[in-house]
Design an enzyme around this catalytic site. Structure first.
Site, mmCIF file in Angstrom:
data_model
loop_
_atom_site.group_PDB
_atom_site.id
_atom_site.type_symbol
_atom_site.label_atom_id
_atom_site.label_comp_id
_atom_site.label_asym_id
_atom_site.label_seq_id
_atom_site.Cartn_x
_atom_site.Cartn_y
_atom_site.Cartn_z
ATOM 1 N N GLU A 78 0.838 -1.215 0.000
ATOM 2 C CA GLU A 78 0.000 0.000 0.000
ATOM 3 C C GLU A 78 0.865 1.255 0.000
ATOM 4 O O GLU A 78 0.530 2.265 -0.608
ATOM 5 C CB GLU A 78 -0.935 0.008 1.213
ATOM 6 C CG GLU A 78 -2.025 -1.052 1.160
ATOM 7 C CD GLU A 78 -2.985 -0.832 0.004
ATOM 8 O OE1 GLU A 78 -2.578 -1.083 -1.153
ATOM 9 O OE2 GLU A 78 -4.129 -0.428 0.238
ATOM 10 N N THR B 250 -5.043 7.257 -5.435
ATOM 11 C CA THR B 250 -5.150 7.443 -3.985
ATOM 12 C C THR B 250 -4.174 8.529 -3.520
ATOM 13 O O THR B 250 -4.522 9.391 -2.705
ATOM 14 C CB THR B 250 -4.840 6.115 -3.261
ATOM 15 O OG1 THR B 250 -5.699 5.123 -3.805
ATOM 16 C CG2 THR B 250 -5.073 6.214 -1.770
HETATM 17 P P1 ADP Z 1 -6.445 1.343 -5.540
HETATM 18 O O1 ADP Z 1 -6.990 2.227 -4.453
HETATM 19 O O2 ADP Z 1 -7.520 0.753 -6.383
HETATM 20 O O3 ADP Z 1 -5.478 0.345 -5.024
HETATM 21 P P2 ADP Z 1 -4.509 3.312 -6.282
HETATM 22 O O4 ADP Z 1 -4.993 4.648 -6.660
HETATM 23 O O5 ADP Z 1 -3.846 3.155 -4.967
HETATM 24 O O6 ADP Z 1 -5.683 2.272 -6.512
HETATM 25 O O7 ADP Z 1 -3.538 2.872 -7.437
HETATM 26 C C1 ADP Z 1 -2.807 1.738 -7.402
HETATM 27 C C2 ADP Z 1 -1.383 2.063 -7.840
HETATM 28 O O8 ADP Z 1 -0.582 0.933 -7.522
HETATM 29 C C3 ADP Z 1 -1.281 2.293 -9.328
HETATM 30 O O9 ADP Z 1 -0.327 3.296 -9.559
HETATM 31 C C4 ADP Z 1 -0.756 0.952 -9.858
HETATM 32 O O10 ADP Z 1 0.027 1.075 -11.015
HETATM 33 C C5 ADP Z 1 0.096 0.478 -8.678
HETATM 34 N N1 ADP Z 1 0.209 -0.989 -8.621
HETATM 35 C C6 ADP Z 1 1.341 -1.700 -8.561
HETATM 36 N N2 ADP Z 1 1.087 -3.010 -8.493
HETATM 37 C C7 ADP Z 1 -0.232 -3.173 -8.505
HETATM 38 C C8 ADP Z 1 -1.092 -4.308 -8.449
HETATM 39 N N3 ADP Z 1 -0.622 -5.552 -8.391
HETATM 40 N N4 ADP Z 1 -2.414 -4.082 -8.451
HETATM 41 C C9 ADP Z 1 -2.905 -2.830 -8.525
HETATM 42 N N5 ADP Z 1 -2.154 -1.717 -8.573
HETATM 43 C C10 ADP Z 1 -0.817 -1.882 -8.563
#
Ligand code: ADP
Length: 307
Positions: free
Chosen positions: A128, A181
């Site tokens: 995260e 996020t």
């Molecule tokens: P969410 O709240 O849906 O997790 P975020 O806004 O935090 O979405 O975005 C996720 C970020 O994490 C993106 O920049 C994405 O490229 C990165 N990321 C890296 N690995 C993963 C993964 N396995 N699954 C989803 N997002 C990923």
């Protein structure tokens, strides 16, 4: 056992009044992942389907969480991970949390559970941190524990599983815009007024009491957010209209899912949750914005192995 296929549930974090502390797991929305033991002491991401995401272990949340796991483990080998993405990153229903938590949960199963659930949450939080710059636990905790969870404290990490009333259903609509996020955290204020604090902790207590006693009316009254929603809802087109419409349709309450743009509503019974889904959809059809909508029971198990 050398290989495990798992369901990685989508999660709704914050649940209106519980910014960074409350979350719940969804039963019928989520990714799949295959985790396999390998001899080399490393984490390898061999395949990703459904979304374009980095295969580089250090750039993928599953890799980063997996490395945190390996660092604390006595295991001499490593793991290979395949990710089958159904949850879009940036949708607000815990796409990154699904990967980071499922990776460490599956590894723990493959090694006969050397770590506690709280320790797994700590490893997943490193994923995260990569995704949003903040090691928050409100998505990874419900993914790992199932149902509703409360992060009572971050230091030390203290996770409290909360019972889920049998007839509680979630409806989630995802308007097809992406809000990272990290970006939606930047716009938040760092101070709150005492008056807003009083309203907010009253609602957190009310929501927890309502969940323990299956008091649906109390759950509904407590789904209010006086601190985050007024700021973040500005980023979500149609938010106020969706909220008004779903309450009229019989939902107990409605708010932003995680950091948005997804909007969630909780309802008593699947029938109302389906009506709520239709009314949410009508708002976005009127605006002319594409969307996905899901109706789901709350997932009491969290991540689970599937065949
Ligand atoms: P969410 O709240 O849906 O997790 P975020 O806004 O935090 O979405 O975005 C996720 C970020 O994490 C993106 O920049 C994405 O490229 C990165 N990321 C890296 N690995 C993963 C993964 N396995 N699954 C989803 N997002 C990923």
């Amino acid at each position: 056992m050398n290989k495990l296929k798992v369901f990685c549930p989508a999660t709704i974090a914050n649940v209106s009044c519980g910014f960074d502390v409350l979350g719940l797991a969804l039963e019928s929305v989520g990714d799949e992942m295959v985790v396999k033991k390998i001899d080399e002491p490393t984490i390898r991401i061999s395949k990703i389907t459904g979304q374009t995401l980095p295969l580089d272990t250090h750039k993928n949340v599953a890799g980063v969480a997996g490395l945190a796991f390996l660092e604390k483990s006595d295991y001499a080998g490593g793991f290979e991970i395949e990710i089958h993405k159904k949850i879009k990153p940036g949708s607000g229903i815990g796409s990154s949390a699904a990967s980071s938590s499922a990776a460490v949960w599956a590894m723990n199963q493959l090694l006969n559970q050397p770590f506690t659930k709280t320790e797994l949450v700590q490893f997943a939080m490193q994923g995260e941190k990569l995704a949003s710059d903040v090691a928050h636990a409100d998505n990874v905790a419900p993914a790992i524990y199932g149902g509703f969870t409360l992060v009572r404290s971050y230091q030390p990490l203290d996770i409290v599983p909360i019972p889920t009333p049998e007839q509680l259903y979630a409806t989630v609509i995802h308007p097809q815009i992406e809000i990272k996020t990290a970006d939606s955290r930047k716009i938040l204020k760092t101070n709150i007024t005492l008056a807003n604090g009083i309203k907010q902790w009253g609602n957190v207590g009310g929501l927890i009491a309502g969940l323990f006693t299956s008091d649906y009316e109390l759950i509904g009254r407590s789904l209010e957010d006086h601190i985050i929603e007024p700021i973040r809802s500005i980023l979500i087109p149609g938010f106020d209209d969706v909220k008004k419409t779903v309450i009229k349709s019989g939902a107990l309450g409605c708010g932003i899912s995680g950091s948005g743009p997804s909007i969630f509503a909780l309802s008593k019974g699947e029938k109302i949750a389906q009506i709520v889904a239709k009314s949410m959809a009508t708002v976005y059809q009127t605006i002319g914005l594409d969307f996905d909508v899901h109706v789901s029971k709350i997932c009491s198990t969290g991540i689970k192995s599937i065949s």
